[in-house]
Design a protein around this motif. Structure first.
Motif, PDB file in Angstrom:
ATOM      1  N   ILE B   7       0.844  -1.200   0.000  1.00  0.00           N
ATOM      2  CA  ILE B   7       0.000   0.000   0.000  1.00  0.00           C
ATOM      3  C   ILE B   7       0.880   1.250   0.000  1.00  0.00           C
ATOM      4  CG2 ILE B   7      -1.631   1.335   1.406  1.00  0.00           C
ATOM      5  CD1 ILE B   7      -2.880  -1.380   2.219  1.00  0.00           C
ATOM      6  N   PHE B  14       0.982   6.528  -6.871  1.00  0.00           N
ATOM      7  CA  PHE B  14      -0.116   7.431  -7.220  1.00  0.00           C
ATOM      8  C   PHE B  14       0.250   8.884  -6.892  1.00  0.00           C
ATOM      9  CE2 PHE B  14      -3.027   3.674  -7.206  1.00  0.00           C
ATOM     10  CZ  PHE B  14      -3.508   3.859  -8.474  1.00  0.00           C
ATOM     11  N   LEU B  17       2.054  10.073  -9.799  1.00  0.00           N
ATOM     12  CA  LEU B  17       1.118  10.308 -10.905  1.00  0.00           C
ATOM     13  C   LEU B  17       0.336  11.603 -10.675  1.00  0.00           C
ATOM     14  CD1 LEU B  17      -0.293   6.762 -11.702  1.00  0.00           C
ATOM     15  CD2 LEU B  17       1.374   8.092 -12.986  1.00  0.00           C
ATOM     16  N   ALA B  18      -0.032  11.851  -9.415  1.00  0.00           N
ATOM     17  CA  ALA B  18      -0.781  13.076  -9.118  1.00  0.00           C
ATOM     18  C   ALA B  18       0.068  14.300  -9.401  1.00  0.00           C
ATOM     19  CB  ALA B  18      -1.240  13.066  -7.663  1.00  0.00           C
ATOM     20  N   MET B  21       0.273  15.553 -12.810  1.00  0.00           N
ATOM     21  CA  MET B  21      -0.906  16.214 -13.388  1.00  0.00           C
ATOM     22  C   MET B  21      -0.857  17.697 -13.046  1.00  0.00           C
ATOM     23  SD  MET B  21      -3.600  13.286 -12.245  1.00  0.00           S
ATOM     24  CE  MET B  21      -5.122  13.956 -12.885  1.00  0.00           C
ATOM     25  N   ARG B  23      -2.883  20.064 -12.622  1.00  0.00           N
ATOM     26  CA  ARG B  23      -3.807  20.663 -11.660  1.00  0.00           C
ATOM     27  C   ARG B  23      -3.434  20.381 -10.215  1.00  0.00           C
ATOM     28  NH1 ARG B  23      -9.294  18.507 -13.347  1.00  0.00           N
ATOM     29  NH2 ARG B  23      -9.906  20.129 -11.911  1.00  0.00           N
ATOM     30  N   HIS B  24      -2.598  19.371  -9.992  1.00  0.00           N
ATOM     31  CA  HIS B  24      -2.208  19.084  -8.611  1.00  0.00           C
ATOM     32  C   HIS B  24      -0.850  19.675  -8.270  1.00  0.00           C
ATOM     33  CE1 HIS B  24      -5.611  16.559  -7.889  1.00  0.00           C
ATOM     34  NE2 HIS B  24      -5.317  15.771  -8.901  1.00  0.00           N
ATOM     35  N   SER B  74      -6.357   0.467  -4.908  1.00  0.00           N
ATOM     36  CA  SER B  74      -7.486   1.289  -4.455  1.00  0.00           C
ATOM     37  C   SER B  74      -7.139   2.015  -3.162  1.00  0.00           C
ATOM     38  CB  SER B  74      -8.729   0.423  -4.236  1.00  0.00           C
ATOM     39  OG  SER B  74      -9.188  -0.062  -5.469  1.00  0.00           O
ATOM     40  N   ILE B  75      -6.595   1.270  -2.201  1.00  0.00           N
ATOM     41  CA  ILE B  75      -6.299   1.906  -0.902  1.00  0.00           C
ATOM     42  C   ILE B  75      -5.209   2.962  -1.086  1.00  0.00           C
ATOM     43  CG2 ILE B  75      -5.665   1.496   1.511  1.00  0.00           C
ATOM     44  CD1 ILE B  75      -8.265   0.125   0.642  1.00  0.00           C
ATOM     45  N   ALA B  77      -4.544   4.741  -3.770  1.00  0.00           N
ATOM     46  CA  ALA B  77      -5.088   5.917  -4.459  1.00  0.00           C
ATOM     47  C   ALA B  77      -5.984   6.722  -3.514  1.00  0.00           C
ATOM     48  CB  ALA B  77      -5.875   5.475  -5.690  1.00  0.00           C
ATOM     49  N   TRP B  78      -6.806   6.031  -2.724  1.00  0.00           N
ATOM     50  CA  TRP B  78      -7.653   6.759  -1.761  1.00  0.00           C
ATOM     51  C   TRP B  78      -6.796   7.511  -0.742  1.00  0.00           C
ATOM     52  CZ3 TRP B  78     -11.380   2.021  -1.496  1.00  0.00           C
ATOM     53  CH2 TRP B  78     -12.421   2.207  -2.410  1.00  0.00           C
ATOM     54  N   VAL B  80      -3.918   8.873  -1.333  1.00  0.00           N
ATOM     55  CA  VAL B  80      -3.448  10.104  -1.979  1.00  0.00           C
ATOM     56  C   VAL B  80      -4.548  11.155  -1.960  1.00  0.00           C
ATOM     57  CG1 VAL B  80      -2.696  11.102  -4.171  1.00  0.00           C
ATOM     58  CG2 VAL B  80      -1.743   8.940  -3.405  1.00  0.00           C
ATOM     59  N   VAL B  81      -5.800  10.718  -2.237  1.00  0.00           N
ATOM     60  CA  VAL B  81      -6.934  11.657  -2.199  1.00  0.00           C
ATOM     61  C   VAL B  81      -7.043  12.279  -0.805  1.00  0.00           C
ATOM     62  CG1 VAL B  81      -9.445  11.826  -2.302  1.00  0.00           C
ATOM     63  CG2 VAL B  81      -8.228  10.501  -4.023  1.00  0.00           C
ATOM     64  N   LEU B  84      -4.250  14.786  -0.273  1.00  0.00           N
ATOM     65  CA  LEU B  84      -4.501  16.046  -0.980  1.00  0.00           C
ATOM     66  C   LEU B  84      -5.552  16.876  -0.241  1.00  0.00           C
ATOM     67  CD1 LEU B  84      -4.510  14.821  -4.691  1.00  0.00           C
ATOM     68  CD2 LEU B  84      -2.861  16.351  -3.619  1.00  0.00           C
ATOM     69  N   CYS B  85      -6.599  16.196   0.280  1.00  0.00           N
ATOM     70  CA  CYS B  85      -7.641  16.924   1.030  1.00  0.00           C
ATOM     71  C   CYS B  85      -7.050  17.614   2.245  1.00  0.00           C
ATOM     72  CB  CYS B  85      -8.718  15.956   1.511  1.00  0.00           C
ATOM     73  SG  CYS B  85      -9.853  15.492   0.229  1.00  0.00           S
TER      74      CYS B  85
END
Lengths: 521, 100
Positions: B7, B14, B17-18, B21, B23-24, B74-75, B77-78, B80-81, B84-85
Motif C-alpha cells: 500500500i 499514485f 502520478l498526481a 498532473m 492541476r495538482h 485502491s487503498i 489511491a484513496w 493520496v486523495v 490532498l484533502c
C-alpha cells in the motif's frame, strides 16, 4: 441520432442508477458486511469462545449425529474454518418420516460435538443471505429482483465511465464544501479508484446466479435442471440401505486422507450417506478458504472402511471459470489482510451508490422552479434516499443492539433480531415521509450515528467482553468490531453535521471550513 | 506487513502520478513543474504501480497476488486523495488565519 453518445449515456446512467439504486445500496452495504460474516456471528454469540480443530469438531459432530439421527438418509457436516468457532450439522431424515421444519433437522455444535448453549441468532449469515435473498419475500422473486438490480448496476458502471468524462482528469479530486461539485467528486473518487473491484463484483455477482437468470443452456441439454446439477456437482447416487449395520469408520482419518490428496488443504464440508449401514459413503469437499475457486474438488470414500471410491473429475474450462468467479466474489479464500481490502473496496462501492443517489437530488434542486416546493418525484426520491441510506444504517445498528438486548431465552429470538432491523428501517422511512425535508437528513443520520455509537456501550454493559477487556486479552475480533461500530458512528455523525450546514444553491468561491460554521453558529 | 509495504508503494506511485498532473502541481509542489520533471514523475509512478504487482505476485502467487494488487491500488489511491484533502484544508486554514 439526434443527441450525442454522452447525453444518451448520461440519461441511461441517471435512470438505471436511480431506479434500483436503493436496493443496490442495501445489497452493497450488507454484502460488504458479509465479508466478515463469520466474525459478526462470533460477535453475536459472545458465549462461544475458542478456536476448535476442524478434525476434532467433525468427529464430535459424528458422535452427536449418531445419537440424534442414527437412521437418517444423509448427514451434512460443515466443520469450523479458521474464522468460525462452530460446526453446522444438518440431516435428511429417513424417507418414511414426515419432514419437519429445518430447525428440527439441524444444529449448531461446539468443537467437541455438543449442542451449543448460546443465544439464538442468525448472526452474520443473515446479512450474507439478505444480500441476495432479501427478506419477507419468496427467495426466487428476491433473486430475480437482485439479478435485475445487478444488471442495472453493470449498465450504470459502463455508462458512468462514458458519462463522467472528467473522471480521469479529476482522478484524485475531492473538494469539500462545494455543493454539487463535492458530491460528484465523492461519487467519482469512490467509483474510479476501485473501478476494477466494482466491475468484478457486479459481474461475478451475476455469475453466482447465472443458471437461474439464463436457464436455457441447461434446458437445451439436460432432461431437467436437477440432472444438470447432479452431473456437474457429482452428487453421489442414492443407494438403498442394506439393513446390515456396520459402524462408520473414523472421519478424522478420512479428512486427513483428503487433505493429503489436496496438498494439505482442509476439508470444508462432509456429507455422509446411509450412516451406520454397510452401504455408507462419505463425500468430502475441499474448504473454500484454501483456494480462489469456490467449488473445490470432492473425494468419496467408503464409509465403513475409509477406502477411496471416487474423486470428482476435473472441471471443464467453463465450470472452472465459474468456480473462480464465484470465489472472487465471495472472497472466502482471502486471509485477513486481503479480507480488509475487500471490505474497504465494498465500503467504497456503498459510498459510490449512496453518493450517486444523493447526486440525483442535488443536481435537480438547483434547477427546481420553486426550491421550497419541489414536485412529487423530487420529494419522493429525496425521502427514499434518507430511508435507504440512513435507515439501513439505523437498521443494522439496531440488529446488533437487539442481539445484546433481547431476552436470552426469548421465543423465536433469532427472528426477532431480524424483525428489529426492519422495524428500525421502516421507522426511519416513516419519519422521512412526515418530517420537513431540511431536518430529516440531519435527524436520520444523527440517529444512525447514535445507534452505532451505542453498540460498544451496550456490549460492555451486557457482556464481559468490552472494548478494554478485548484489548487486554488480545481479542482482536471483538476489539475490531467495536472499533468499526465507533467509526461508523463517526462517519454518520460527520455526515449529519455536514447536512446541518446551511444549504447553498450556488457554490461559494472558496469552501468555508466546518470549523468556521461552528464558530458562526 | 506485505500489505503495508504494497500500500505504501502504491501510495508513492499514485502520488507521483498526481504530481505529474498540472492541476495538482500547485498544491503538491507549490509551483508548475517543468515538462521533463512531469514526465519523469509519470514514468516513475507507473513503474511503482507495476512494482507493486510484481511484489504481490512474489508474495502471494499469481492469482491471489493479482486480487491483492487491485486492493492495494485502491487503498493507495484513496490515501493520496485523503492526503490532498488534508493539504487543501491546511492551506485554507493558513490563509484564513493570515486574512483575519
Amino acid at each position: 441520432m439526434k443527441e450525442g453518445l454522452r447525453q444518451s449515456m448520461a440519461w441511461l446512467h441517471t435512470w438505471t442508477g436511480l431506479l434500483l439504486g436503493w436496493l443496490l445500496f442495501a445489497m452493497f452495504a450488507t454484502g460488504t458486511a458479509a465479508y466478515f460474516q463469520d466474525e459478526i456471528t462470533r460477535w453475536m454469540q459472545p458465549e462461544v469462545t475458542g478456536r476448535p480443530d476442524p478434525v476434532v469438531a467433525a468427529e464430535g459432530a459424528v458422535r452427536f449425529l449418531q445419537t440424534t439421527a442414527p437412521d437418517a438418509k444423509r448427514w451434512f457436516i460443515t466443520p469450523p474454518n479458521s474464522r468460525s468457532a462452530t460446526t453446522q450439522v444438518f440431516w435428511q431424515p429417513d424417507g418414511d418420516r414426515p419432514r419437519g421444519s429445518r430447525r428440527d433437522t439441524s444444529a449448531t455444535l461446539d468443537g467437541q460435538g455438543r449442542k451449543i448453549e448460546a443465544r439464538e441468532t442468525r448472526g452474520g449469515t443473515f446479512l450474507y443471505r439478505f444480500h441476495f435473498d432479501l427478506h419477507y419475500l419468496p427467495v426466487i422473486w428476491a433473486r430475480y429482483l437482485v439479478g435485475i438490480a445487478a444488471m442495472f448496476m453493470l449498465v450504470a458502471i459502463l455508462s458512468g465511465v462514458i458519462t463522467h468524462k472528467k473522471i480521469f482528469a479529476d482522478f484524485f479530486m475531492l473538494r469539500f464544501g462545494k455543493g454539487q461539485r463535492s458530491w460528484l467528486d465523492a461519487h467519482n473518487v469512490t467509483a474510479v479508484l476501485a473501478l476494477p473491484f466494482h466491475l468484478m463484483i457486479t459481474f461475478t455477482g451475476l455469475v453466482t446466479l447465472a443458471t437461474l437468470y439464463m436457464p436455457w443452456g441447461i434446458a437445451a441439454n439436460y432432461a431437467s435442471p436437477d440432472s444438470f446439477f447432479d452431473t456437474v456437482f457429482a452428487q453421489s447416487e442414492e443407494v438403498e440401505r442394506s439393513g446390515k449395520p456396520v459402524p462408520l469408520a473414523p472421519v478424522g482419518a478420512m479428512m486427513r486422507t483428503a487433505s493429503a490428496e489436496w496438498h494439505g488443504a482442509g476439508v470444508g464440508f462432509l456429507s455422509v450417506s446411509n450412516p451406520g449401514d454397510a452401504t455408507a459413503t462419505v463425500s468430502l469437499t475441499r474448504a473454500p478458504e484454501d483456494a480462489i475457486g469456490s467449488r473445490g474438488p470432492q473425494l468419496t470414500l467408503d464409509g465403513t472402511t475409509g477406502r477411496r471410491l471416487d474423486a470428482s473429475v476435473s472441471k471443464g474450462a467453463a465450470l472452472e471459470t465459474e468456480s473462480v468467479m464465484i470465489g472472487l466474489h465471495a472472497g472466502r479464500f482471502a486471509e485477513w489482510g486481503l479480507r480488509w481490502l475487500y471490505f474497504l473496496s465494498g465500503v467504497g462501492g456503498t459510498i459510490m451508490v449512496g453518493s450517486g443517489l444523493v447526486l440525483w437530488t442535488v443536481k435537480r434542486r438547483a434547477r427546481l422552479p420553486d426550491p421550497e416546493r419541489p414536485h412529487f418525484g423530487f420529494r419522493l426520491v429525496e425521502r427514499l434516499n434518507v430511508a435507504a441510506i440512513a435507515g439501513l444504517g439505523a437498521g443494522l445498528a439496531t440488529y446488533f443492539l437487539a442481539n445484546r438486548l433481547l431476552p436470552l431465552r426469548m421465543e423465536a429470538r433469532a427472528d426477532w433480531e431480524v424483525h428489529s432491523l426492519f422495524i428500525a428501517w421502516a421507522a426511519v422511512l416513516i419519519w422521512a415521509l412526515v418530517r420537513p425535508a431540511r431536518r430529516v437528513w440531519i435527524e436520520a443520520l444523527a440517529l444512525a450515528a447514535l445507534l452505532f455509537a451505542a453498540v460498544p456501550f451496550v456490549n460492555a454493559l451486557t457482556t464481559p467482553r468490552n472494548l478494554f477487556a478485548s484489548f487486554a486479552a488480545g481479542d482482536w475480533l471483538f476489539a475490531a468490531f467495536d472499533a468499526v461500530m465507533l467509526l461508523l458512528a463517526a462517519g454518520f455523525g460527520w455526515a449529519a453535521r455536514k447536512a446541518a450546514r446551511p444549504r447553498s444553491v450556488r457554490a461559494p468561491r472558496r469552501a468555508p471550513q466546518a470549523s468556521d460554521t461552528v464558530a458562526a453558529a | 506487513m506485505i500489505h503495508f509495504l504494497a500500500i505504501t508503494l502504491a501510495l508513492c506511485g499514485f502520488a507521483l502520478l498526481a504530481i505529474s498532473m498540472p492541476r495538482h502541481q500547485a498544491n503538491m509542489a507549490g509551483r508548475k513543474l517543468a515538462p521533463v520533471v512531469t514526465r519523469r514523475a509519470r514514468v516513475g509512478g507507473y513503474t511503482l504501480l507495476l512494482l507493486v504487482l510484481v511484489l504481490d505476485g512474489f508474495a502471494f502467487g499469481a492469482g491471489y497476488g493479482a486480487v491483492a494488487w487491485f486492493g492495494h491500488l485502491s487503498i493507495g489511491a484513496w490515501s493520496v486523495v485523503a492526503w490532498l484533502c488534508i493539504g487543501v484544508w491546511r492551506a485554507d486554514a493558513a490563509s484564513t488565519k493570515s486574512e483575519s
